[in-house]
Motif scaffolding. Structure first.
Motif, PDB file in Angstrom:
ATOM      1  N   LEU A   9       0.499  13.400  -6.783  1.00  0.00           N
ATOM      2  CA  LEU A   9       0.180  14.597  -5.996  1.00  0.00           C
ATOM      3  C   LEU A   9       0.557  14.399  -4.532  1.00  0.00           C
ATOM      4  CD1 LEU A   9      -3.300  15.423  -7.609  1.00  0.00           C
ATOM      5  CD2 LEU A   9      -1.051  16.391  -8.187  1.00  0.00           C
ATOM      6  N   ALA A  11       3.585  15.401  -1.620  1.00  0.00           N
ATOM      7  CA  ALA A  11       4.024  16.745  -1.196  1.00  0.00           C
ATOM      8  C   ALA A  11       4.668  17.500  -2.359  1.00  0.00           C
ATOM      9  CB  ALA A  11       5.007  16.602  -0.041  1.00  0.00           C
ATOM     10  N   MET A  12       5.498  16.781  -3.145  1.00  0.00           N
ATOM     11  CA  MET A  12       6.219  17.460  -4.225  1.00  0.00           C
ATOM     12  C   MET A  12       5.326  17.710  -5.436  1.00  0.00           C
ATOM     13  SD  MET A  12       8.827  19.022  -5.140  1.00  0.00           S
ATOM     14  CE  MET A  12      10.195  18.739  -4.039  1.00  0.00           C
ATOM     15  N   ASN A  31      -3.810  11.442  -9.573  1.00  0.00           N
ATOM     16  CA  ASN A  31      -3.134  10.791  -8.443  1.00  0.00           C
ATOM     17  C   ASN A  31      -3.856   9.488  -8.118  1.00  0.00           C
ATOM     18  OD1 ASN A  31      -0.991  11.102  -6.377  1.00  0.00           O
ATOM     19  ND2 ASN A  31      -2.704  10.936  -4.947  1.00  0.00           N
ATOM     20  N   ARG A  32      -3.082   8.492  -7.675  1.00  0.00           N
ATOM     21  CA  ARG A  32      -3.692   7.199  -7.326  1.00  0.00           C
ATOM     22  C   ARG A  32      -4.830   7.397  -6.315  1.00  0.00           C
ATOM     23  NH1 ARG A  32      -0.201   2.880  -3.942  1.00  0.00           N
ATOM     24  NH2 ARG A  32      -0.057   4.731  -2.629  1.00  0.00           N
ATOM     25  N   SER A  33      -4.580   8.172  -5.271  1.00  0.00           N
ATOM     26  CA  SER A  33      -5.649   8.467  -4.295  1.00  0.00           C
ATOM     27  C   SER A  33      -6.285   9.790  -4.714  1.00  0.00           C
ATOM     28  CB  SER A  33      -5.075   8.624  -2.886  1.00  0.00           C
ATOM     29  OG  SER A  33      -4.135   7.605  -2.638  1.00  0.00           O
ATOM     30  N   LYS A  36      -6.399  13.543  -2.960  1.00  0.00           N
ATOM     31  CA  LYS A  36      -5.319  14.548  -2.928  1.00  0.00           C
ATOM     32  C   LYS A  36      -5.481  15.607  -4.014  1.00  0.00           C
ATOM     33  CE  LYS A  36      -1.784  11.982  -0.498  1.00  0.00           C
ATOM     34  NZ  LYS A  36      -0.614  11.124  -0.643  1.00  0.00           N
ATOM     35  N   LEU A  65       6.495  10.699  -8.610  1.00  0.00           N
ATOM     36  CA  LEU A  65       5.970   9.642  -7.739  1.00  0.00           C
ATOM     37  C   LEU A  65       7.074   9.195  -6.791  1.00  0.00           C
ATOM     38  CD1 LEU A  65       3.921   7.797 -10.482  1.00  0.00           C
ATOM     39  CD2 LEU A  65       2.994   9.121  -8.583  1.00  0.00           C
ATOM     40  N   LEU A  66       6.760   8.201  -5.967  1.00  0.00           N
ATOM     41  CA  LEU A  66       7.688   7.819  -4.905  1.00  0.00           C
ATOM     42  C   LEU A  66       9.010   7.258  -5.450  1.00  0.00           C
ATOM     43  CD1 LEU A  66       7.759   7.793  -1.838  1.00  0.00           C
ATOM     44  CD2 LEU A  66       6.801   5.484  -1.896  1.00  0.00           C
ATOM     45  N   THR A  70       7.064   2.677  -9.132  1.00  0.00           N
ATOM     46  CA  THR A  70       5.743   3.312  -9.079  1.00  0.00           C
ATOM     47  C   THR A  70       5.424   3.982 -10.407  1.00  0.00           C
ATOM     48  OG1 THR A  70       6.435   3.954  -6.844  1.00  0.00           O
ATOM     49  CG2 THR A  70       4.354   4.826  -7.627  1.00  0.00           C
ATOM     50  N   ASN A  92      12.794  10.615  -7.832  1.00  0.00           N
ATOM     51  CA  ASN A  92      14.193  10.327  -7.479  1.00  0.00           C
ATOM     52  C   ASN A  92      14.566   8.892  -7.857  1.00  0.00           C
ATOM     53  OD1 ASN A  92      16.263   9.246  -5.254  1.00  0.00           O
ATOM     54  ND2 ASN A  92      16.561  11.424  -5.577  1.00  0.00           N
ATOM     55  N   ALA A 119      15.484  20.643  -4.121  1.00  0.00           N
ATOM     56  CA  ALA A 119      14.678  21.592  -3.341  1.00  0.00           C
ATOM     57  C   ALA A 119      13.641  20.807  -2.559  1.00  0.00           C
ATOM     58  CB  ALA A 119      13.970  22.571  -4.278  1.00  0.00           C
TER      59      ALA A 119
HETATM   60  N1  FVH Z   1       9.534  16.003  -0.634  1.00  0.00           N
HETATM   61  C1  FVH Z   1      10.828  16.240  -0.680  1.00  0.00           C
HETATM   62  O1  FVH Z   1      11.389  16.941   0.151  1.00  0.00           O
HETATM   63  C2  FVH Z   1      11.729  15.661  -1.774  1.00  0.00           C
HETATM   64  C3  FVH Z   1      12.513  16.743  -2.468  1.00  0.00           C
HETATM   65  C4  FVH Z   1      13.379  16.233  -3.600  1.00  0.00           C
HETATM   66  C5  FVH Z   1      12.595  15.305  -4.529  1.00  0.00           C
HETATM   67  N2  FVH Z   1      11.912  14.277  -3.754  1.00  0.00           N
HETATM   68  C6  FVH Z   1      11.406  13.176  -4.587  1.00  0.00           C
HETATM   69  O2  FVH Z   1      10.130  13.488  -5.178  1.00  0.00           O
HETATM   70  C7  FVH Z   1       9.373  12.280  -5.333  1.00  0.00           C
HETATM   71  C8  FVH Z   1       7.994  12.463  -4.688  1.00  0.00           C
HETATM   72  O3  FVH Z   1       8.178  12.849  -3.348  1.00  0.00           O
HETATM   73  P1  FVH Z   1       6.969  13.363  -2.460  1.00  0.00           P
HETATM   74  O4  FVH Z   1       7.549  14.205  -1.380  1.00  0.00           O
HETATM   75  O5  FVH Z   1       5.920  13.948  -3.300  1.00  0.00           O
HETATM   76  O6  FVH Z   1       6.469  11.967  -1.832  1.00  0.00           O
HETATM   77  P2  FVH Z   1       5.061  11.616  -1.181  1.00  0.00           P
HETATM   78  O7  FVH Z   1       4.442  12.814  -0.565  1.00  0.00           O
HETATM   79  O8  FVH Z   1       5.296  10.433  -0.305  1.00  0.00           O
HETATM   80  O9  FVH Z   1       4.139  11.199  -2.425  1.00  0.00           O
HETATM   81  C9  FVH Z   1       4.357   9.981  -3.117  1.00  0.00           C
HETATM   82  C10 FVH Z   1       3.535   9.950  -4.367  1.00  0.00           C
HETATM   83  O10 FVH Z   1       3.715   8.670  -5.018  1.00  0.00           O
HETATM   84  C11 FVH Z   1       2.418   8.040  -5.159  1.00  0.00           C
HETATM   85  N3  FVH Z   1       2.543   6.598  -5.108  1.00  0.00           N
HETATM   86  C12 FVH Z   1       3.217   5.854  -4.205  1.00  0.00           C
HETATM   87  N4  FVH Z   1       3.096   4.547  -4.521  1.00  0.00           N
HETATM   88  C13 FVH Z   1       2.326   4.474  -5.633  1.00  0.00           C
HETATM   89  C14 FVH Z   1       1.841   3.414  -6.457  1.00  0.00           C
HETATM   90  N5  FVH Z   1       2.152   2.127  -6.180  1.00  0.00           N
HETATM   91  N6  FVH Z   1       1.086   3.708  -7.549  1.00  0.00           N
HETATM   92  C15 FVH Z   1       0.763   4.994  -7.848  1.00  0.00           C
HETATM   93  N7  FVH Z   1       1.184   6.064  -7.096  1.00  0.00           N
HETATM   94  C16 FVH Z   1       1.944   5.797  -6.023  1.00  0.00           C
HETATM   95  C17 FVH Z   1       1.598   8.613  -4.035  1.00  0.00           C
HETATM   96  O11 FVH Z   1       0.239   8.379  -4.333  1.00  0.00           O
HETATM   97  P3  FVH Z   1      -0.854   8.269  -3.139  1.00  0.00           P
HETATM   98  O12 FVH Z   1      -0.195   7.513  -1.991  1.00  0.00           O
HETATM   99  O13 FVH Z   1      -1.192   9.671  -2.773  1.00  0.00           O
HETATM  100  O14 FVH Z   1      -1.985   7.530  -3.736  1.00  0.00           O
HETATM  101  C18 FVH Z   1       2.026  10.078  -4.093  1.00  0.00           C
HETATM  102  O15 FVH Z   1       1.411  10.727  -5.166  1.00  0.00           O
HETATM  103  C19 FVH Z   1      10.180  11.148  -4.664  1.00  0.00           C
HETATM  104  O16 FVH Z   1      10.878  10.435  -5.658  1.00  0.00           O
HETATM  105  C20 FVH Z   1      11.157  11.922  -3.767  1.00  0.00           C
HETATM  106  O17 FVH Z   1      12.362  11.217  -3.513  1.00  0.00           O
HETATM  107  C21 FVH Z   1      10.955  14.818  -2.784  1.00  0.00           C
END
Ligand code: FVH
Length: 291
Positions: A9, A11-12, A31-33, A36, A65-66, A70, A92, A119
């Protein structure tokens, strides 16, 4: 049972969940945290207590996820629950990562679909949000109507690596464009020209240049880079020196510009001075064997 589960959860993932909820779907989230998930719970999402519960809640699991590491880490405790479900991974990554993830998911009895989101979060849920999919045809067909809530879907084929290949290639085009725009604005900005004044000129120039790209595609597919050439590589390589010199004279970094110059020089040295710029694609592909 929910209609779908969204894991991640950021931004995307939040935007994806909201788009599903807007279409009236019952959505489970994890979501891990956990914090959110609060805002989404207020909008009607069901919050799962564990990733395993989240997977068991729906036939369709959407992960965003990131990075792929992950995804492996987050899904590991839920691997046994994946059997019989469709896993759509919108994180991605590279084609190789997608194929490995597909193998892993299939081993655990899931249909695997990889995806590339072309997007940004505010575009999700609208038609101009393009989402590329590849992998299990059965998994995609079963859930394509639900996935339509996210934007316009394009299925590319059974090879899970196709969606990330298209995604990465589209991003390569985007970053090439952004790099050029940054250099242009650094140059004009150093002369005191406001970006807002220069931008309309830059945009119409880039639009005009874009008009030539269909011809590039024809030349590249035909492997013919020497017919009807109007701006040959030799001429462009000479003019390009001025981009470097003008940047240096203005005290601006040339780090974005130098790789293109090095490729142009390699092209001229390889006897392509009279060919079109498109001939450089072949040199880029050759680098794979040289590296
Ligand atoms: N946002 C954008 O503009 C782009 C558009 C195109 C596609 N990308 C890809 O989408 C993936 C996710 O991007 P995002 O924007 O949602 O990224 P964040 O807001 O930074 O959220 C990251 C999520 O990943 C979780 N996470 C990170 N590390 C871990 C871990 N070790 N274990 C479990 N979950 C993990 C994080 O959790 P938390 O920090 O909230 O606990 C978020 O849910 C990405 O591939 C883009 O390239 C977005």
């Amino acid at each position: 049972m929910s209609d779908m589960t969204v894991i991640g959860l950021g931004a995307m993932g939040t935007a994806l969940t909201e788009a599903f909820l807007d279409k009236g779907h019952v959505v489970t989230v994890w979501n891990r945290s956990p914090a959110k998930a609060h805002a989404l719970a207020a909008k009607g999402a069901v919050v799962a207590a564990s990733v395993e519960d989240a997977v068991r809640s729906s036939p369709l699991i959407v992960v965003c996820l990131l990075v792929y590491d992950t995804v492996h880490e987050a899904l590991a405790p839920a691997r046994e629950a994946l059997s019989g479900r469709t896993l759509v991974n919108l994180t991605n990554g590279t084609p190789e990562q997608a194929r490995a993830m597909s193998q892993w998911a299939v081993t655990h009895g899931a249909n695997y679909v990889d995806g590339g989101i072309m997007a940004v979060p505010p575009m999700i849920g609208r038609q101009h949000a393009l989402i590329l999919y590849s992998g299990s045809r059965q998994g995609f067909d079963t859930h394509s109507e639900q996935l339509d809530a996210l934007g316009t879907g394009k299925y590319l084929g059974e090879d899970a690596g196709l969606a990330p290949l298209y995604d990465i290639s589209l991003l390569a085009g985007m970053y090439g464009l952004f790099g050029g725009v940054l250099q242009a604005l650094a140059l004009t900005g150093s002369a005191g020209i406001p970006a807002e004044e220069f931008m309309p000129l830059l945009m119409s120039w880039l639009q005009a240049m874009q008009g030539g790209l269909p011809k590039w595609a024809e030349q590249i597919d035909a492997g013919d880079h020497t017919s009807n050439v109007v701006s040959n590589l030799g001429m462009q390589a000479e003019a390009y020196v001025n981009l470097i010199d003008a940047s240096k004279a203005a005290g601006i970094s040339t780090e974005l510009m130098l790789p293109m110059q090095s490729l142009m020089k390699r092209g001229v040295a390889a006897g392509k001075a009279n060919a079109d710029l498109t001939s450089l694609v072949e040199l880029l592909q050759l680098a794979k064997q040289v590296d």
